[in-house]
Design an enzyme around this catalytic site. Structure first.
Site, mmCIF file in Angstrom:
data_model
loop_
_atom_site.group_PDB
_atom_site.id
_atom_site.type_symbol
_atom_site.label_atom_id
_atom_site.label_comp_id
_atom_site.label_asym_id
_atom_site.label_seq_id
_atom_site.Cartn_x
_atom_site.Cartn_y
_atom_site.Cartn_z
ATOM 1 C CB THR A 118 -0.331 6.583 3.428
ATOM 2 O OG1 THR A 118 -1.683 6.840 3.769
ATOM 3 C CG2 THR A 118 0.289 5.810 4.577
ATOM 4 C CE1 TYR A 142 -0.899 0.797 3.878
ATOM 5 C CE2 TYR A 142 -2.292 2.626 4.591
ATOM 6 C CZ TYR A 142 -1.427 2.059 3.663
ATOM 7 O OH TYR A 142 -1.098 2.770 2.533
#
Ligand code: UDP
Length: 325
Positions: A118, A142
């Site tokens: 990501t 995250y």
């Protein structure tokens, strides 16, 4: 049939769209999903095995039964806010879970993995567009879990010859253009579904998180990339690993940013309706702009988004949300 591919998280949003693309490309997708956030209705193109990536014995059985050529690894928790309030859940599932999966791959002598990374691994950009060599300094747990998984993959490549493609997604959006599957999260936190639901009258309004950013209209800029384009990139990355036997790290974005207001306008245009909007304060941790330098994926994989413009992306999402009302 070209062979089986193990798809962890294949019942989720990006995983299920990739299963469809795999089937179309001649592979058999074997979905492995713990069904915490996955949907049975999204698994349409191959078998579903309900299991957790932390369960090494179950993984061993699956590798033995299906002898997959490679693994596409989508299974991960992905709520940024929850990762801040409950980091243990994220490190256990994402980091320890990936380690468990990689151990099973070693036992099964499976050598190729395509991994969902990501742009959240970059943190706050010091330079835009974001290139793959931009420093990686995540600003939430995250993002850290994804960066740690990237590092683990690098070390496993060096030591054990397991090759990886780390695909750093920007903002996945849209739905299958045939409307067979689409995005459904509970809770929903992403901009495009929230704007659509507000426009459908299913929510009172959508709130714009910050209107005082240093951007052309004061709202945040993100790079929205169609989920089917992401799916196709996974097949190309898989075939790159098989052909070249070398690892790969690429951004997957369009290279074009859209502001929150532009997204809302696009939804209004495709729906012919007015979106109820409220302007609110900034959401903590949101950088003003995030968009990709997108050329590396094109150069190495020949990958180019087919659903590049925001109205097309939003149009497919709108059709899906209308269908499931
Ligand atoms: N956003 C917003 N209102 C919402 C949800 C999101 O204004 O209800 C904004 C958010 O600040 C960001 C963009 O929309 O600039 C995309 O947010 P999303 O949560 O979809 O993805 P992220 O970029 O955080 O991964």
């Amino acid at each position: 049939m070209k062979g089986n591919i193990l798809v962890t998280g294949g019942a989720g949003y990006i995983g299920s769209h990739t299963c469809k693309a795999l089937k179309q490309a001649g592979y058999e997708p074997i979905t492995y999903d713990n069904m915490v956030y996955g949907h049975e209705w999204a698994v349409k193109w191959g078998p579903l095995i309900k299991g957790d990536i932390l369960d090494g014995e179950k993984l061993d059985q699956v590798f033995k039964q299906y002898e997959p050529l490679a693994v596409l690894h989508f299974a991960a928790f992905a709520y940024v806010g929850e990762s801040v309030s409950d980091p243990e859940k994220y490190y256990r599932n994402n980091v320890a879970g990936t380690l468990s999966l990689l151990s099973a791959m070693r036992r099964a002598r499976c050598k190729n993995i395509v991994f969902s990374s990501t742009c959240a691994t970059y943190g706050v950009p010091t330079e835009l567009p974001l290139r793959e060599d931009h420093p990686q300094k995540p600003i939430n747990p995250y993002g850290w879990t994804k960066l740690m998984m990237e590092q683990t993959l690098r070390d496993f490549d060096h030591a054990y010859g397991i090759r990886h493609a780390c695909l750093r997604y920007f903002n996945a959006a849209g739905a299958d253009p045939d409307c067979e599957i689409g995005e459904e999260h509970d809770p929903e936190t992403h901009l495009i579904p929230l704007v659509i639901q507000a426009t459908q009258g299913l929510r009172g309004h959508v709130e714009i998180y910050g209107t005082d950013y240093d951007t052309p209209d004061g709202t945040c800029i993100r790079d929205y990339i169609h989920v089917t384009d992401l799916a196709v990139a996974h097949i190309q990355a898989l075939e790159y690993l098989q052909d070249k036997d070398e690892s790969l790290i690429v951004n997957l974005g369009t290279g074009n940013g859209q502001t929150v207001r532009q997204v809302i306008r696009a939804v209004e245009k495709v729906s012919g309706k007015v979106t109820p909007v409220k302007e609110g304060p900034r959401r903590p941790g949101d950088p003003p702009g995030l968009y990709a330098y997108a050329d590396k994926a094109y150069k190495l994989l020949g990958w180019k988004p087919q659903y590049g413009d925001i109205e097309t992306i939003v149009g497919t999402a709108w059709n899906w949300h209308e269908k499931k009302r």
